[in-house]
Enzyme design. Structure first.
Site, PDB file in Angstrom:
ATOM      1  N   ARG A  37       0.815  -1.215   0.000  1.00 42.23           N
ATOM      2  CA  ARG A  37       0.000   0.000   0.000  1.00 42.23           C
ATOM      3  C   ARG A  37       0.852   1.270   0.000  1.00 42.23           C
ATOM      4  NH1 ARG A  37      -2.633  -2.829   4.354  1.00 42.23           N
ATOM      5  NH2 ARG A  37      -4.461  -3.971   3.625  1.00 42.23           N
ATOM      6  N   ARG A  41      -3.337   6.209   0.609  1.00 43.93           N
ATOM      7  CA  ARG A  41      -3.973   7.410   1.133  1.00 43.93           C
ATOM      8  C   ARG A  41      -3.162   8.143   2.189  1.00 43.93           C
ATOM      9  NH1 ARG A  41      -9.314   4.635   2.943  1.00 43.93           N
ATOM     10  NH2 ARG A  41      -7.883   2.871   3.000  1.00 43.93           N
ATOM     11  N   ARG A  57     -10.514  10.545  -3.184  1.00 46.49           N
ATOM     12  CA  ARG A  57     -11.132   9.255  -2.888  1.00 46.49           C
ATOM     13  C   ARG A  57     -12.611   9.396  -2.556  1.00 46.49           C
ATOM     14  NH1 ARG A  57      -9.079   3.971  -2.591  1.00 46.49           N
ATOM     15  NH2 ARG A  57     -10.029   3.794  -0.545  1.00 46.49           N
ATOM     16  N   ASP A  93      -5.871  -3.195  -7.790  1.00 45.60           N
ATOM     17  CA  ASP A  93      -6.564  -3.889  -6.705  1.00 45.60           C
ATOM     18  C   ASP A  93      -6.771  -5.340  -7.104  1.00 45.60           C
ATOM     19  OD1 ASP A  93      -9.248  -4.710  -5.120  1.00 45.60           O
ATOM     20  OD2 ASP A  93      -8.267  -3.054  -4.085  1.00 45.60           O
ATOM     21  N   TYR A 171     -13.909 -13.162  -1.087  1.00 43.59           N
ATOM     22  CA  TYR A 171     -14.632 -11.933  -1.404  1.00 43.59           C
ATOM     23  C   TYR A 171     -15.854 -12.217  -2.271  1.00 43.59           C
ATOM     24  CZ  TYR A 171     -11.042  -8.762   0.443  1.00 43.59           C
ATOM     25  OH  TYR A 171     -10.188  -8.070   1.271  1.00 43.59           O
TER      26      TYR A 171
END
Length: 318
Positions: A37, A41, A57, A93, A171
């Site tokens: 990552r 952010r 975002r 992603d 997921y």
């Protein structure tokens, strides 16, 4: 696009191969560093737009960002402008793969990924796109990799990645993040054949996707089996490990068939020194197990990277 066509690229010569040499188990002058990552952010600037990345975002769909090669390239390069990292990892992603298979995935602010229609029954597998066609849906990732590799100008290697089959399966069945993976594990017990079918579909999709990333310019690959900890030894051996091994084996074969070279799938300073003293100065790559969270201070990230480089050089001198 065929892997051989993607692979016909004229990339700048690599200037810092420390990360790759460590990945191949070769001697290095210091311990290389990259952070999961790292294009995230926690960085205050989002240079493509006149607003901060955190603000962006909130107004821009996450997967729209992933589908923009120019934006992904910029976000990949940003941390290297601030920190002396030894590798870049493409901004993307793991859930672009379920999307390529035809599932809808959204990123809900404050919640994370969401599948409005997760897999509930065995018959739902019939609605998934054929794995051979799914890779063509991911051309934007390949374009982002090629663009980024060129703009890196050989500064450091570029890492491509994907989620491992079991992690992607969780997921697709849970429909969102889960602390128990109860629904996905129920499939393993109650629908073992369907579980293997889904895991094979994901494996067959990952092979051309990962080979395509290398053809596009990725110099190393990372396969994230993030949810392996939810499986005991028996379930992991039966439903996760065989597919990880199959991906690794078939990607190597795919690279050979495409004629591509193989790729290697103050308090802070004190903690780093302890880590390096324990692990030694050679044959591994420093990272953070949890990655970089949004609230992490960029100055602390810089201190971590600098401490690894400095102390590992001292260890080698001694």
């Amino acid at each position: 696009m065929e892997a051989k066509e993607l692979g016909r690229q004229d990339f700048p010569e690599l200037k810092n191969d420390t990360f790759l040499r460590a990945a191949w188990g070769e001697a290095t002058d210091y311990i290389p560093v990259w952070c999961m990552r790292q294009a995230g952010r926690y960085l205050p600037a989002f240079s493509l737009l006149p607003v901060e990345f955190r603000e962006t975002r909130a107004t821009q769909d996450f997967f729209s960002t992933c589908r923009s090669p120019e934006t992904c390239c910029e976000l990949t390069l940003q941390p290297l402008r601030r920190f002396p990292l030894d590798a870049a990892i493409i901004f993307s992603d793991i859930l672009v793969v379920p999307q390529a298979l035809g599932m809808e995935v959204t990123m809900v602010p404050g919640k994370g990924p969401s599948f409005p229609e997760p897999l509930r029954e065995e018959r739902d597998l019939e609605h998934l796109r054929d794995p051979a066609a799914a890779a063509s849906e991911l051309a934007y990732v390949f374009q982002a990799i090629t663009l980024t590799r060129k703009r890196l100008d050989g500064r450091v290697p570029l890492i491509g990645f994907a989620g491992a089959p079991w992690t992607l399966m969780t997921y697709m069945i849970e429909g969102s993040s889960s602390s128990t993976m109860a629904k996905a594990k129920r499939w393993l017990y109650q629908r073992p054949q369907a579980s293997h079918q889904l895991l094979r579909i994901l494996t067959d999709t990952l092979i051309p996707y990962l080979v395509g990333q290398v053809a596009a310019g990725a110099q190393a690959l990372q396969l994230f089996e993030s949810h392996a900890g939810h499986l005991g030894p028996q379930l992991f051996t039966k439903f996760a490990l065989p597919y990880i091994c199959d991906v690794a084996k078939r990607v190597k074969v795919g690279l050979q068939e495409a004629g591509l070279a193989p790729v290697p799938m103050e308090e802070i300073r004190q903690l780093v020194q302890q880590m390096l003293n324990d692990f030694g100065p050679q044959r591994y790559i420093a990272n953070l197990g949890h990655g970089l969270y949004p609230d992490m201070d960029p100055e602390h990230v810089g201190a971590f990277v600098d401490a690894v480089h400095r102390h590992s050089r001292l260890l080698r001198q001694n």
